[in-house]
Design an enzyme around this catalytic site. Structure first.
Site, PDB file in Angstrom:
ATOM      1  N   ASP A  95       0.561  -1.216  -0.149  1.00  0.00           N
ATOM      2  CA  ASP A  95       0.186   0.033   0.206  1.00  0.00           C
ATOM      3  C   ASP A  95       0.461   1.161  -0.463  1.00  0.00           C
ATOM      4  O   ASP A  95       0.567   2.474  -0.770  1.00  0.00           O
ATOM      5  CB  ASP A  95      -1.354   0.194   1.737  1.00  0.00           C
ATOM      6  CG  ASP A  95      -1.831   1.105   1.149  1.00  0.00           C
ATOM      7  OD1 ASP A  95      -2.801   0.888  -0.068  1.00  0.00           O
ATOM      8  OD2 ASP A  95      -2.131   2.100   2.266  1.00  0.00           O
ATOM      9  N   HIS A 126       4.536   4.674  -2.246  1.00  0.00           N
ATOM     10  CA  HIS A 126       5.241   6.412  -2.455  1.00  0.00           C
ATOM     11  C   HIS A 126       6.324   5.810  -1.648  1.00  0.00           C
ATOM     12  O   HIS A 126       7.133   7.580  -1.812  1.00  0.00           O
ATOM     13  CB  HIS A 126       3.553   6.847  -1.276  1.00  0.00           C
ATOM     14  CG  HIS A 126       2.161   6.474  -1.598  1.00  0.00           C
ATOM     15  ND1 HIS A 126       1.954   7.001  -2.654  1.00  0.00           N
ATOM     16  CD2 HIS A 126       1.372   6.161  -1.045  1.00  0.00           C
ATOM     17  CE1 HIS A 126       0.959   6.717  -3.388  1.00  0.00           C
ATOM     18  NE2 HIS A 126       0.421   6.619  -1.705  1.00  0.00           N
TER      19      HIS A 126
HETATM   20  C1  BG6 Z   1      -3.147   5.705   0.248  1.00  0.00           C
HETATM   21  C2  BG6 Z   1      -3.221   4.589   0.697  1.00  0.00           C
HETATM   22  O1  BG6 Z   1      -2.065   5.741  -1.260  1.00  0.00           O
HETATM   23  O2  BG6 Z   1      -1.915   7.273   0.629  1.00  0.00           O
HETATM   24  C3  BG6 Z   1      -3.438   5.103   2.239  1.00  0.00           C
HETATM   25  O3  BG6 Z   1      -3.774   3.780   0.189  1.00  0.00           O
HETATM   26  C4  BG6 Z   1      -2.608   6.225   2.919  1.00  0.00           C
HETATM   27  O4  BG6 Z   1      -3.536   3.572   2.961  1.00  0.00           O
HETATM   28  C5  BG6 Z   1      -2.253   7.041   1.880  1.00  0.00           C
HETATM   29  O5  BG6 Z   1      -3.821   6.660   3.776  1.00  0.00           O
HETATM   30  C6  BG6 Z   1      -2.158   8.389   2.529  1.00  0.00           C
HETATM   31  O6  BG6 Z   1      -2.151   9.196   2.013  1.00  0.00           O
HETATM   32  P1  BG6 Z   1      -1.225  10.928   2.659  1.00  0.00           P
HETATM   33  O7  BG6 Z   1      -1.826  11.586   1.589  1.00  0.00           O
HETATM   34  O8  BG6 Z   1      -3.012  11.276   3.427  1.00  0.00           O
HETATM   35  O9  BG6 Z   1      -0.795  10.958   3.069  1.00  0.00           O
END
Ligand code: BG6
Length: 490
Positions: A237, A242
């Site tokens: 995930d 990321h």
């Molecule tokens: C998403 C994930 O891609 O990114 C989530 O699937 C996560 O689980 C989210 O909570 C986090 O994104 P941000 O922008 O809130 O840090």
């Protein structure tokens, strides 16, 4: 300081999955903000598409409800709201049959020649079928592009199959794989910091950097997404996409230009240089955890298994690992990556720790000289902080203290920080792929992740328990502070 708005060309944006969570929470509010900033040409249309039978009016009412929920009252300018709703149309379409496709083709025909964006805010099982229908109905004009969201597969093989299915209809130059982290302001700032300053780049290597930590800690649990999350886990995930993208931006060589492919070539080299983590290394280099019921921020919260409603799941909600980049610049520099849900604070940051000074000239009485640290904070309070040693002011001899040079962007620039989706949606219209992942990057990231997933599959070890108020599962003293990664050193 004022923002610079560059209007985009006239476009039609078709959002598949228009009644889903992403459309309500992110896409509609992001588009509204761009309209509020006068960036959308008056003729541009937003066409919702999903299986649900709904009239245009009913979908407009649905959009208003989403905007009322996710925008601040002062952001909901009535004149813009009217203009925005006037752009909205809706077509009920079914990816698995012919239902609705002729109607969608008719609606799009009215905008022939325009830029056309197909945003697939749907599960990955529908990426292939929707692309196939777009192709079969000849909706994929030269001016059209497709946007896809993660999960881009659950391993290398499924990612390749998805990419093949998309590639049959859209050439790579018109496929936009979103990683919303790349649209965050501070992530783009990382490139400015590295390549628009002379200060850091000469020190940006194994000779001067001790280690790098990339942390994405969330306070929320999996909330309503337990079904999806249980098939994913933190490694798929957050890390596969990321966090590895952040690592690439920290570690890549200066690209020859900021053109999409020049940048993506450099990121790809980093991904290909990641030293594989072998099964025998896993115990030393990776920790996985799962949050249990407890209290977070004063509220009683359920544990992951309670939220999932299924005991015995081994899915990790936390993962920390030590990555190494096997190349000249980074040999021997650990990159500690960690992320988890239901942790005590919400923080996403990149911390670069420089090496210690070679010799303490001032002696023990002056205090300890701590290593310089550069912290790039993605959220909250986006900014950059550099910890430097100075003399404490006043008499009493030489006493040293580590003091941060702190630049919080909200203080430096008095502007609203746009959501990542605002930037990324406009980039798809502009045809700028710089902040989107290329197919080979996604597949290279999976090639590094797959052996870890396989190692876990064949292991009988359960994820460690994450205790209340800790930044991870390790219980040793101080383990959940910044010093934590050293304890995990193999
Ligand atoms: C998403 C994930 O891609 O990114 C989530 O699937 C996560 O689980 C989210 O909570 C986090 O994104 P941000 O922008 O809130 O840090």
């Amino acid at each position: 300081m004022t923002t610079r708005i560059i209007p985009v060309e006239i476009f039609d944006l078709v959002v598949f999955g228009a009644t889903g969570d992403l459309a309500q929470r992110k896409l509609l509010p992001a588009l509204f903000h761009r309209d509020l900033q006068d960036q959308l040409p008056p003729e541009s249309r937003i066409i919702g598409a999903s299986r649900r039978a709904m009239s245009q009016d009913a979908f407009r009412t649905f959009a208003v409800a989403a905007l009322e929920k996710y925008l601040k009252p002062e952001e909901r300018d009535p004149a813009v709201m009217k203009r925005f709703l006037d752009r909205i149309d809706y077509v009920a379409v079914d990816a698995a049959s012919e239902d609705g496709w002729p109607k969608l083709a008719k609606v799009l025909k009215a905008g022939n020649g325009r830029i056309r964006v197909f945003y697939l805010a749907v599960g990955p099982d529908l990426f292939g079928p929707i692309c196939e229908k777009i192709g079969a109905h000849k909706l994929n004009s030269e001016q059209s592009r497709v946007v896809i969201e993660k999960p881009l597969g659950k391993d290398g093989a499924s990612a390749k199959a998805l990419n093949d299915a998309i590639g049959k209809v859209f050439p790579e130059s018109r496929a936009y794989r979103i990683d919303h982290y790349l649209g965050k302001e501070t992530v783009q700032n990382l490139m400015a910091l590295r390549f628009a300053n002379t200060l850091f780049e000469p020190l940006w290597n194994a000779a001067h950097i001790d280690h790098v930590q990339i942390t994405v800690a969330e306070t929320l649990g999996v909330e309503g997404r337990a079904g999806y999350y249980d098939t994913s886990g933190a490694l798929r995930d957050m890390v596969q996409n990321h966090i590895l993208q952040l690592l690439c931006l920290v570690a890549m060589e200066p690209p020859s230009s900021i053109d999409a492919d020049a940048l993506r070539d450099e990121k790809l080299k980093v991904l290909k240089s990641l030293a594989p983590i072998s099964e025998s290394d896993m115990a030393q280099r990776i920790v996985r955890g799962q949050y249990k019921a407890g209290a977070s921020g004063g509220n009683a919260v359920p544990g992951y298994l309670d939220e999932l409603g299924a005991p015995g799941s081994k899915t990790e909600t936390f993962v920390a690992l030590k990555a190494e980049i096997a190349n000249w610049r980074w040999a021997g520099v650990p990159f500690y990556l960690r992320t988890g849900k239901r942790l005590p604070s919400r923080v996403s940051e990149i911390m670069v720790q420089f090496k210690a000074v070679p010799y303490n000239l001032f002696g023990a009485s002056a205090g300890t000289i701590t290593n310089n640290q550069l912290v790039i904070r993605l959220q909250p309070n986006e900014g950059v902080k550099l910890g430097i040693m100075i003399k404490e002011p006043g008499p009493g001899g030489m006493r040293l203290a580590n003091v941060p040079l702190d630049m919080t962007f909200a203080d430096a620039f008095n502007v609203r920080n746009p959501d990542a989706y605002e930037r990324l949606l406009m980039d798809t219209v502009r045809g700028n792929q710089t902040l989107f992942m290329r197919r080979d990057e996604v597949e290279a990231a999976w090639a590094w992740i797959d052996p870890i997933l396989n190692g876990w599959k064949s292991s009988s070890e359960l994820p460690k328990t994450i205790h209340r108020g800790r930044l991870g599962p390790i219980r040793r003293r101080g383990a959940d502070r910044a010093r934590w990664p050293h304890l995990a050193r193999g």
